[in-house]
Write a protein that holds these residues in place. Structure first.
Motif, PDB file in Angstrom:
ATOM      1  N   GLU A  43     -47.636  40.728  38.169  1.00 11.12           N
ATOM      2  CA  GLU A  43     -47.713  41.795  37.176  1.00 11.12           C
ATOM      3  C   GLU A  43     -46.555  42.769  37.326  1.00 11.12           C
ATOM      4  N   PHE A  44     -46.145  43.042  38.550  1.00 14.14           N
ATOM      5  CA  PHE A  44     -44.989  43.915  38.755  1.00 14.14           C
ATOM      6  C   PHE A  44     -43.730  43.283  38.174  1.00 14.14           C
ATOM      7  N   LEU A  45     -43.576  41.983  38.363  1.00 14.35           N
ATOM      8  CA  LEU A  45     -42.418  41.287  37.812  1.00 14.35           C
ATOM      9  C   LEU A  45     -42.413  41.360  36.290  1.00 14.35           C
ATOM     10  N   LEU A  46     -43.564  41.155  35.682  1.00 16.74           N
ATOM     11  CA  LEU A  46     -43.664  41.226  34.224  1.00 16.74           C
ATOM     12  C   LEU A  46     -43.307  42.618  33.707  1.00 16.74           C
ATOM     13  N   MET A  47     -43.751  43.646  34.409  1.00 14.10           N
ATOM     14  CA  MET A  47     -43.427  45.004  33.988  1.00 14.10           C
ATOM     15  C   MET A  47     -41.929  45.272  34.064  1.00 14.10           C
ATOM     16  N   PHE A  48     -41.282  44.718  35.083  1.00 17.51           N
ATOM     17  CA  PHE A  48     -39.851  44.948  35.256  1.00 17.51           C
ATOM     18  C   PHE A  48     -39.021  44.257  34.185  1.00 17.51           C
ATOM     19  N   VAL A  49     -39.452  43.087  33.740  1.00 18.96           N
ATOM     20  CA  VAL A  49     -38.601  42.318  32.828  1.00 18.96           C
ATOM     21  C   VAL A  49     -39.012  42.445  31.364  1.00 18.96           C
ATOM     22  N   ASN A  50     -40.261  42.903  31.073  1.00 17.98           N
ATOM     23  CA  ASN A  50     -40.740  42.794  29.689  1.00 17.98           C
ATOM     24  C   ASN A  50     -39.945  43.605  28.654  1.00 17.98           C
ATOM     25  N   PRO A  51     -39.303  44.738  28.996  1.00 22.69           N
ATOM     26  CA  PRO A  51     -38.545  45.422  27.936  1.00 22.69           C
ATOM     27  C   PRO A  51     -37.279  44.675  27.517  1.00 22.69           C
ATOM     28  N   ILE A  52     -36.803  43.751  28.361  1.00 21.50           N
ATOM     29  CA  ILE A  52     -35.491  43.146  28.121  1.00 21.50           C
ATOM     30  C   ILE A  52     -35.537  42.115  26.997  1.00 21.50           C
ATOM     31  N   GLY A  53     -36.449  41.132  27.094  1.00 21.66           N
ATOM     32  CA  GLY A  53     -36.462  40.029  26.151  1.00 21.66           C
ATOM     33  C   GLY A  53     -36.635  40.463  24.710  1.00 21.66           C
ATOM     34  N   PHE A  54     -37.681  41.225  24.411  1.00 18.69           N
ATOM     35  CA  PHE A  54     -37.951  41.636  23.034  1.00 18.69           C
ATOM     36  C   PHE A  54     -36.836  42.533  22.510  1.00 18.69           C
ATOM     37  N   THR A  55     -36.376  43.482  23.335  1.00 14.06           N
ATOM     38  CA  THR A  55     -35.284  44.370  22.918  1.00 14.06           C
ATOM     39  C   THR A  55     -34.024  43.569  22.629  1.00 14.06           C
ATOM     40  N   ALA A  56     -33.722  42.583  23.483  1.00 16.61           N
ATOM     41  CA  ALA A  56     -32.531  41.755  23.286  1.00 16.61           C
ATOM     42  C   ALA A  56     -32.609  40.949  21.999  1.00 16.61           C
ATOM     43  N   ILE A  57     -33.808  40.439  21.654  1.00 19.10           N
ATOM     44  CA  ILE A  57     -33.969  39.702  20.398  1.00 19.10           C
ATOM     45  C   ILE A  57     -33.597  40.591  19.210  1.00 19.10           C
ATOM     46  N   CYS A  58     -34.140  41.793  19.191  1.00 18.59           N
ATOM     47  CA  CYS A  58     -33.899  42.711  18.070  1.00 18.59           C
ATOM     48  C   CYS A  58     -32.418  43.058  17.934  1.00 18.59           C
ATOM     49  N   PHE A  59     -31.789  43.390  19.069  1.00 16.66           N
ATOM     50  CA  PHE A  59     -30.394  43.833  19.000  1.00 16.66           C
ATOM     51  C   PHE A  59     -29.414  42.676  18.853  1.00 16.66           C
ATOM     52  N   SER A  60     -29.762  41.488  19.337  1.00 21.57           N
ATOM     53  CA  SER A  60     -28.846  40.349  19.183  1.00 21.57           C
ATOM     54  C   SER A  60     -28.707  39.945  17.722  1.00 21.57           C
ATOM     55  N   LEU A  61     -29.698  40.251  16.908  1.00 22.09           N
ATOM     56  CA  LEU A  61     -29.596  39.962  15.477  1.00 22.09           C
ATOM     57  C   LEU A  61     -28.466  40.745  14.829  1.00 22.09           C
ATOM     58  N   LEU A  62     -28.148  41.905  15.402  1.00 20.32           N
ATOM     59  CA  LEU A  62     -27.072  42.729  14.850  1.00 20.32           C
ATOM     60  C   LEU A  62     -25.708  42.062  15.004  1.00 20.32           C
ATOM     61  N   LEU A  63     -25.591  41.155  15.979  1.00 25.10           N
ATOM     62  CA  LEU A  63     -24.308  40.497  16.235  1.00 25.10           C
ATOM     63  C   LEU A  63     -23.916  39.538  15.114  1.00 25.10           C
ATOM     64  N   PHE A  64     -24.852  39.230  14.213  1.00 25.85           N
ATOM     65  CA  PHE A  64     -24.539  38.371  13.074  1.00 25.85           C
ATOM     66  C   PHE A  64     -23.880  39.154  11.938  1.00 25.85           C
ATOM     67  N   ILE A  65     -23.923  40.505  12.026  1.00 23.61           N
ATOM     68  CA  ILE A  65     -23.345  41.343  10.966  1.00 23.61           C
ATOM     69  C   ILE A  65     -21.823  41.339  11.080  1.00 23.61           C
ATOM     70  N   LYS A  66     -21.136  41.076   9.983  1.00 25.90           N
ATOM     71  CA  LYS A  66     -19.675  40.969   9.991  1.00 25.90           C
ATOM     72  C   LYS A  66     -18.984  42.307   9.730  1.00 25.90           C
ATOM     73  N   ARG A  67     -19.473  43.035   8.722  1.00 30.30           N
ATOM     74  CA  ARG A  67     -18.808  44.292   8.349  1.00 30.30           C
ATOM     75  C   ARG A  67     -18.947  45.322   9.461  1.00 30.30           C
ATOM     76  N   THR A  68     -17.841  45.938   9.812  1.00 23.14           N
ATOM     77  CA  THR A  68     -17.822  46.885  10.925  1.00 23.14           C
ATOM     78  C   THR A  68     -18.731  48.086  10.668  1.00 23.14           C
ATOM     79  N   SER A  69     -18.598  48.713   9.507  1.00 19.86           N
ATOM     80  CA  SER A  69     -19.390  49.914   9.207  1.00 19.86           C
ATOM     81  C   SER A  69     -20.879  49.596   9.194  1.00 19.86           C
TER      82      SER A  69
END
Length: 713
Positions: A43-69
């Protein structure tokens, strides 16, 4: 520094930087605010890592955006949303010891309703840590230390980042579900802490959104046959014939409910050693009522609220149904819900007029709409009073002024009346103006301002009630009334309990979930002037039981109504109090929550292994608690009372009620005028002369010569 600026000037570097800081801030919140404690290394391990995966999914989608602005705008918006979700949960958890739900954010659970005083939000000086990275990054962009990256990622590389993020979250989800089978299907509905601990705040919001959708679907597709099953359940398991000694004892009396905000049973008879070195009684007047021979006082009366807190308590007292598992029933369903509520029943069966007096705005907890659905004729909210800063506490009109300034309104109501006062001064964060402090009362120096202030505001509330009682006696209302006083829920919780515990005889170093459950007791007193056999009653009971108790005392048979409570004075009561979290309290065994520990109620000792008799008892009791809560939830979630109208009780038409000041003024004046000599209002019985002069002027704002009342004349 140059290396950091270089990283931030790169799209992937900026995204990685944001994810890193969201993780850091999540860890701070998890361990220092939410107090999440893992059981075992998994459970301690899950608490340490759980913010990373979901947050990374959301923000990695932004990398598909081409226009800088567009990329930087989207990154800014998503970053603000992610940090706002985290920080709002921090604020909410400090106040309610719970996580935000969809209903909370759309108006449930009280924090984000109109009328919320920002000055009462539990903000700490260290909260800058939740925003410093965003402020610093924006500043660096504005002074052009960080330059925009005009080179977008290729789709293949962006997809690689997204895939890795998805794989990380998938692994997180699989391991969480492996550790707690059916994490989403089962655990999410029983204890949201599991979802936050295993998957994080974002997945919790999605899970809650899914179940909120299911509830809405459940209401849409409700089957009217269900109400007949619930009615049969109540007939067989909950309804009790009244105690003949108490039945009708308050018939034709005015019924006055005084809601003691955040008032715990522990305050009754409590003495503290103040900073002046002397011993002080916190609530001397309420103590005298509690021990009075014309008061029936309950020593084991438990609050049964959920996220809806005050509104849950009101709902139980008005309808004898539980609040919802998530959010506030008032806010979620109050505008359209069909109720069998006290004001409507008393009006239609006994001719009572009704009103609520409240120092906050009418939209708070959606009361403006909910009270109409309940059949309240009048709602005197903040708009009826002078709400200049001098008259205000963080949550509304100060209690002493609320009681006093209600008189010009109260004296125009027809008797018998059913009225409720919602006090607010004794509300977190327990602060008040220096002029409102009693110079003869000194609070403690616990090292915790919240605890120190709690004793002061409770003492102020005690004085406010005493002043109102003095008025009732002088005006002649006292002898015509039954007065009910109750605490809606706990006052001190969470990390503040460590400072509070020593003053109520609990060793803070050994404080456990049983102690916390016992702190859910609040006062409940039925004061009937003229009675001489009042006494302290040790029956285990709760807020769900208030309505049928009062109805029987008023001479109203409750058999035809859908009510989940049981008359507190009746024989054959079930010997447990169901808690909204799925636990229960009985005279012998306490289960602190659905997945909590068992304790011996009398000794407070944990029961590590149940014997055969105990095992049978708790199995049966847990089943009864589940049936009770489940049937109440079905009734409310599906709005089943729209399919059932008891004989002699007409459906409330909410559009017939208008709570504006002008409409209320006109209605009250016309009623008294039309009835003329037959009017049973106090103002008519006093030959048109106000009784406000009977009220004490020993209130700071009144002493200063302010006309603090802006009420209907």
């Amino acid at each position: 520094m140059k290396k950091l600026l270089f990283i931030l000037g790169n799209r992937t570097g900026l995204i990685a930087f944001i994810i890193l800081f969201i993780w850091v801030k999540s860890m701070i919140a998890y361990f220092f605010v939410f107090n999440l404690r893992g059981i075992g290394p998994a459970e301690f391990l899950l608490m340490f890592v759980n913010p990373i995966g979901f947050t990374a999914i959301c923000f990695s989608l932004l990398l598909f955006i081409k226009r800088t602005s567009l990329f930087y705008l989207a990154t800014f918006v998503l970053t603000m949303l992610a940090n706002s979700l985290l920080y709002l949960n921090v604020l909410y958890y400090r106040e309610f010891t719970d996580f935000i739900t969809i209903d909370t954010m759309t108006g449930g659970a009280g924090m984000f309703q109109h009328g919320f005083s920002f000055g009462s939000v539990p903000i700490h000086l260290t909260d800058w840590i939740y925003w410093i990275d965003i402020i610093a990054t924006i500043a660096l962009l504005l002074i052009k230390k960080i330059k925009f990256d005009d080179v977008p990622l290729k789709n293949k590389k962006a997809f690689s980042f997204f895939s890795m993020s998805l794989a990380l979250f998938g692994l997180n989800f699989w391991f969480g579900d492996f550790n707690k089978h059916q994490l989403i299907l089962r655990k999410a509905q029983s204890d949201k802490t599991y979802i936050v601990r295993y998957l994080g705040l974002g997945p919790w919001m999605l899970t809650d959104g899914y179940y909120t959708h299911l509830v809405h679907t459940q209401r849409k597709d409700a089957n009217k046959d269900t109400i007949h099953k619930i009615q049969k359940y109540i007939d067989n398991n909950r309804y009790l014939a009244p105690n003949l000694k108490m039945y009708g004892i308050s018939k034709n009396r005015n019924l006055i409910i005084i809601h003691l905000e955040s008032f715990q049973q522990d305050l009754i008879d409590l003495k503290i050693k103040g900073t002046d070195g002397k011993e002080h009684i916190v609530t001397p007047f309420l103590n005298s009522l509690y021990h009075s021979k014309n008061t029936y006082s309950f020593s084991n009366f438990f609050n049964q609220v959920g996220q809806g807190k005050t509104s849950d308590a009101e709902n139980m007292l008005e309808t004898s149904t539980f609040g919802l598992p998530s959010g506030s029933l008032f806010a979620k369903y109050g505008s359209t819900q069909r109720f069998e509520a006290m004001p409507s029943i008393l009006k239609q069966t006994e001719g009572y007029s009704s009103a609520v007096f409240h120092g906050n705005v009418g939209s708070f907890y959606n009361r403006l709409n909910t009270y109409k659905q309940m059949g309240y004729q009048n709602f005197f909210n903040q708009s009826f009073f002078d709400n200049s800063p001098a008259n205000m506490s963080p949550w509304g009109i100060k209690d002493k002024l609320l009681f006093r300034d209600s008189v010009p309104l109260l004296e125009q109501m027809q008797q018998p009346f059913y009225i409720k006062y919602l006090t607010v001064t004794n509300h977190l964060i327990y602060t008040m103006d220096n002029e409102d402090r009693d110079p003869t009362f000194a609070t403690v120096n616990s090292g915790n301002k919240l605890v120190d202030g709690y004793f002061e505001t409770a003492h102020y509330l005690d004085q406010a009630v005493q002043q109102f009682y003095d008025y009732l006696k002088k005006s002649g209302l006292y002898d015509k009334s039954t007065i009910v006083l109750y605490g809606d829920h706990y006052g001190i919780s969470g990390s503040d309990l460590k400072a509070f515990s020593p003053y109520i005889g609990i060793n803070s170093n050994r404080f456990n979930s049983f102690d916390d459950t016992m702190l859910q007791r609040t006062p409940f007193m039925i004061n009937i002037p003229g009675q001489t056999d009042g006494h302290i009653i040790n029956t285990y009971t709760g807020e769900i039981d208030v309505m049928p108790t009062l109805e029987h005392m008023l001479g109203i048979d409750t058999k035809k109504y859908i009510q989940f409570g049981q008359d507190m004075f009746a024989r054959g009561r079930q010997d447990f109090v169901a808690l909204r979290n799925g636990g229960f309290v009985s005279p012998t065994i306490t289960l602190t929550s659905l997945h909590g520990n068992y304790y011996n109620t009398q000794t407070g000792q944990r029961i590590s292994k149940l014997n055969v008799v105990q095992e049978k008892y708790v199995t049966e009791t847990r089943k009864k608690v589940f049936e009770l809560l489940n049937n109440s939830d079905k009734l409310n979630n599906q709005n089943l009372l729209r399919f059932y109208t008891p004989k002699g009780l007409k459906t409330v038409i909410s559009k017939n009620y208008n709570y504006t000041v002008q409409a209320t003024k006109k209605r009250l004046e016309e009623k008294n005028k039309n009835l003329a000599a037959k009017s049973k209002s106090i103002i008519n019985q006093n030959h048109g002369k106000t009784t406000l002069a009977e009220y004490t002027k020993d209130i700071p704002e009144v002493k200063k010569g302010q006309d603090s009342s802006k009420t209907v004349n």
